[in-house]
Scaffold this motif. Structure first.
Motif: not given
Length: 278
Positions: A45-50
């Motif tokens: 989930a940390t690799e999904q840009v938010r």
């Protein structure tokens, strides 16, 4: 006792005990390796840009769950707010991180006497070998993408040179820049202006990209596997102990038999006399 141990059957038994012990030691190493393996892989989930504004709030504590998160933000750099952080490695070479202040569009404004009208975040834009190699940040409105990291601690007892900071420490940087800031910083991976990426990763030059990946989770000790690894070591020693004990018992049996033979000779001395008569 060594005479007994050198009997063919006990030499073969010793070889067998060594082989069994070796297997037990290998099993111990395997269990020990499992006892220190991370139980949870890196969070995808940390690799999904938010959006940065939805991930972290200025003036709040930096939560550990926000570390390593890829974030994006719109805003602009101030070329007057750029510092170098020395002592940073890149491919085995020591150089400098180039850290610039980025004004985040849409970020909540902090209140207070020392608060600035805009909220900023430090951005580690790349690495340079020499201070003179550091370029000015790109101008205009940018779409920034990078990895969100917690603030570093300033190096105590160290006076940085002009234009430098001891670390990527928010507490230290806001004193230089006199701005309100988020409680962390971003390691840039992309800086898009008018649809073109102008970051260190896309443009060849003296400024090299940092390429900071997600940090693996802290290793947790599995006490059950650690206990099993110690147990296999005990079994390895026990296999050799059993061999030694069997050899010792055989030695005592031989000793007892020789003593019994001596007693029988003492009870029938005429047999000995007959043996010595010419």
């Amino acid at each position: 006792m060594w005479k007994t141990a050198l009997k063919p059957r006990w030499i073969a038994g010793f070889v067998f005990a060594i082989a069994v012990s070796g297997v037990f030691v290998l099993l111990s190493q395997w269990q020990f390796g499992r006892s220190t393996q991370p139980e949870v892989p890196t969070n995808p989930a940390t690799e999904q840009v938010r959006p940065l504004t939805d991930t972290l709030q200025p003036g709040e504590f930096f939560h550990g769950t926000d570390a390593d998160q890829m974030v994006s933000a719109q805003g602009s750099y101030d070329p007057a707010k750029q510092l170098l952080v020395p002592g940073r490695l890149h491919d085995g070479k020591t150089g400098y991180w180039v850290v610039s202040a980025f004004a985040v569009d849409g970020a909540p404004a902090l209140t207070g006497a020392a608060a600035s009208p805009q909220t900023w975040i430090p951005v580690a834009r790349g690495w340079v070998a020499e201070p003179g190699d550091a370029p000015a940040p790109p101008s205009g409105t940018l779409e920034l993408t990078g990895r969100l990291l917690p603030s570093e601690a300033p190096v105590p007892g160290t006076a940085p040179k002009p234009g430098e900071a001891t670390a990527v420490s928010v507490a230290e940087l806001i004193n230089y820049w006199e701005v309100s800031s988020y409680p962390g910083f971003v390691a840039a991976t992309a800086e898009v202006a008018n649809g073109v990426d102008v970051s260190a990763a896309a443009v060849q030059g003296e400024l090299l990209p940092l390429d900071i990946g997600p940090q693996p989770p802290a290793q947790q000790i599995n006490w059950l596997n650690l206990f099993y690894s110690l147990e296999w070591v005990v079994f390895a020693g026990f296999a050799l102990f059993i061999w030694w004990r069997l050899v010792k018992d055989d030695y005592h049996r031989d000793l007892e038999e020789s003593l019994e033979d001596g007693d029988e000779d003492n009870q029938h001395p005429e047999h000995n006399q007959q043996k010595v008569q010419p």
